[in-house]
Design an enzyme around this catalytic site. Sequence first.
Site, PDB file in Angstrom:
ATOM      1  N   ILE A  96      34.707  68.089  -2.140  1.00 17.26           N
ATOM      2  CA  ILE A  96      34.264  69.170  -3.348  1.00 17.26           C
ATOM      3  C   ILE A  96      32.847  69.397  -3.429  1.00 17.26           C
ATOM      4  O   ILE A  96      32.316  70.330  -3.474  1.00 17.26           O
ATOM      5  CB  ILE A  96      34.936  68.679  -4.519  1.00 17.26           C
ATOM      6  CG1 ILE A  96      36.416  68.704  -4.544  1.00 17.26           C
ATOM      7  CG2 ILE A  96      34.306  69.623  -5.714  1.00 17.26           C
ATOM      8  CD1 ILE A  96      36.843  68.205  -5.892  1.00 17.26           C
ATOM      9  N   HIS A 132      23.615  57.627   2.991  1.00 11.53           N
ATOM     10  CA  HIS A 132      22.521  58.319   3.374  1.00 11.53           C
ATOM     11  C   HIS A 132      22.630  59.149   4.825  1.00 11.53           C
ATOM     12  O   HIS A 132      22.265  60.086   5.088  1.00 11.53           O
ATOM     13  CB  HIS A 132      21.359  57.222   3.719  1.00 11.53           C
ATOM     14  CG  HIS A 132      20.838  56.720   2.506  1.00 11.53           C
ATOM     15  ND1 HIS A 132      19.428  56.563   2.053  1.00 11.53           N
ATOM     16  CD2 HIS A 132      21.624  56.161   1.381  1.00 11.53           C
ATOM     17  CE1 HIS A 132      19.571  56.048   0.919  1.00 11.53           C
ATOM     18  NE2 HIS A 132      20.665  55.864   0.511  1.00 11.53           N
ATOM     19  N   TYR A 173      41.249  55.305 -13.672  1.00 14.90           N
ATOM     20  CA  TYR A 173      40.559  56.337 -13.424  1.00 14.90           C
ATOM     21  C   TYR A 173      40.666  57.269 -14.494  1.00 14.90           C
ATOM     22  O   TYR A 173      39.818  57.998 -14.958  1.00 14.90           O
ATOM     23  CB  TYR A 173      41.361  56.957 -12.242  1.00 14.90           C
ATOM     24  CG  TYR A 173      40.790  58.383 -11.484  1.00 14.90           C
ATOM     25  CD1 TYR A 173      39.424  58.499 -11.036  1.00 14.90           C
ATOM     26  CD2 TYR A 173      41.471  59.536 -11.618  1.00 14.90           C
ATOM     27  CE1 TYR A 173      38.862  59.640 -10.433  1.00 14.90           C
ATOM     28  CE2 TYR A 173      40.905  60.654 -10.843  1.00 14.90           C
ATOM     29  CZ  TYR A 173      39.612  60.633 -10.604  1.00 14.90           C
ATOM     30  OH  TYR A 173      39.256  61.891  -9.887  1.00 14.90           O
ATOM     31  N   LYS A 207      37.826  59.258 -17.002  1.00 18.04           N
ATOM     32  CA  LYS A 207      37.720  60.656 -16.753  1.00 18.04           C
ATOM     33  C   LYS A 207      37.939  61.458 -18.111  1.00 18.04           C
ATOM     34  O   LYS A 207      37.439  62.476 -18.513  1.00 18.04           O
ATOM     35  CB  LYS A 207      38.841  61.386 -15.518  1.00 18.04           C
ATOM     36  CG  LYS A 207      38.267  61.045 -14.240  1.00 18.04           C
ATOM     37  CD  LYS A 207      37.007  61.926 -13.800  1.00 18.04           C
ATOM     38  CE  LYS A 207      36.882  61.782 -12.565  1.00 18.04           C
ATOM     39  NZ  LYS A 207      35.884  62.408 -11.970  1.00 18.04           N
TER      40      LYS A 207
END
Length: 688
Positions: free
Chosen positions: A446, A468, A586, A590
Amino acid sequence: MDSRYSQATAAQYLDRYARRHGEDLALRVYTSRLLGQEPSLVLSGGGNTSVKSRVTELLGDETDVLYVKGSGWDLASIEPEGFPACRLAHLRRCVERASMTDEQMVRELRGHMLDPASPTPSVEALLHAYLPAKYVDHTHADAVLALVDQRSSAALVDEVFGDGALLVPYVMPGFVLARRVAELWAQRVAEGREPTMMVLDKHGLFTWGHTAQESYERMIDAVTRAERHVERRRTTPRASWPSADRSLAATLAPALRGALTRQSGRALIATFRDTPSLRALCHRDDLHDVATRGPITPDHVLRTKRAPLILPRIDDADREAVRATIERALSEYASRYTASFERCKAARHVERTMLDPFPRVVLVPGLGAFAVGRTRREADVVGELYEHTAAVIDDAEAIGTYEPTTELDLFDVEYWSLEQAKLGKPTAELPLSGKVALVTGGAGGIGLATARALLAAGAHVVVTDRDHARVADATKALEVRFPGRALGLGCDARSDAEVAHAMREAALWFGGLDVVVSNAGAAIQGELHEDAGHAALAESLEINLLAHQTVARHAVAVFLTQRTGGALLFNASKSAFNQGPGFGPYAVAKAALLALMRQYAVDLGAHGVRANAVNADRIRTALFGAGVAEARAHARGLHVDQYFRANLLDRETTADDVARAFVYLATAEATTGCVITVDGGNAAAFPR
Ligand SMILES: [Zn+2]
């Protein structure tokens, strides 16, 4: 300066171009690129070259033509198509006229091209046509400008180049210059002293030759002589200053960009430069005096304006005081520009529409320069021009007194219809043109889709990711499609120091920040009542809540400095509304993230800062790797494919669907505290 002409490379150019375009033009392309690729000779589309040749037209006529650089082409990368062929005899007759308007000149040039589809010939085409030599080269070499931007330029030109050089007093480029040269030339020929080169006072130089190599090497020779003279005559060594405090520059950048955006009414990019010549200029005691005398060659006025904005020395750490100082300096600059415009317009008895009165270069004493543009690329062109400006001013002052052309002459160029045309028609603005966005977790899924969508909507984007190598690869690919607008940075959103560093880089690179897509997250599972689940919750809160808070907090500091609003966008999840079994760590984080978003909306609405979230579900990304997809599907009693399509629309939702929602929220000026659901429809998870 050494000649870079090589017979072997010349042969390659002949191989590549001669059969289709002829040997003359093939070699013209070669040495034009040699000139264009040397920044101390010409910069960013400056300079022009030509060759006189003979072509056989379709109906068999043999015609003498002038191939001359077309406008819109850069010598560094010019192709044969960049040289329109004009009928030489007609151009020479044009120079015989006593007068001609600019518009008439362009009509004559365009009307006498062999191919009407060619680009418009350079405004110096008539001068190139007039000069008798086969190959003609024109540059704005730094070393020569250091000699001609002088009070005593005539004596210097005579001393360095001798009697062979024709010094042309400053006049406007175009027809007037071609006429003036024709008169001076005739005079010299009558005296039996045909010139071997030509120096344009306050502007640049011309060389010529029978071959491309001869003309090019005469240019190199002339520039070398000028360079040697400057070196010999410098009374002071070049100052060398260590790199100044870049974090101070990063603090100033959003204040400056915010003031520019508010006063000019358009979002702009400001990029910081502190190369040695700019550092040396910004450390001069007489900075104000020397830097406001004008650009090193008139052409630059279109990109840099006549003078930079020079900020007062800023030692104050108080953000409010710094902002007020910048704000005032900027509006004073605009007043000075407007006054100068009015003064020149009255002196010339012309009607003109004023261009925007805001600076393109901002100098910070003791620190360095900001270059301003609608895009980073435009700002880079400005920055590069000014880097050379700083070096030439330094040389000119070291051997005499820097004196470029006058305010009135620069007005003529800045408000010359032909030069205005060079800047091109304003490109259609995209919804996020001039805006800067930062995406966390941007190397894939996303995040990457959102970075791409923001770029496509016109934004400049800082793509960060804790991986990186992956972010470097991802950004490289984005750069190909959106040159100059993507910056990749390794950054772990959980690290306060790394997030602060990313914000600093965004400020130095693009001037600040307008949109943050706080996307980085991890799907952490566990049963909360078990020890492992408890540990998983702590881990999830760190990445799925606190990291977002870190990113938001640092972004808001930039927003409040800019005072141009801002958008905080969070990647929430349907888990915040509809929790799956065994997914507590989770879901809890959220749900808290939504509360965080709403709190920012409540706290910062008065500052124009908007906070919104996208609530997406079941997007096939790395989040669902390592067995997570299988586990989640199993928890719902579904196969993996069924799991991804199990929604009201029976349609798998993609990362691009989510990216579009983020772009919408980035532009939704009237929306804050909102969650947009992108999940194909899930009645059990309707927000309530
Ligand atoms: Zn020029």
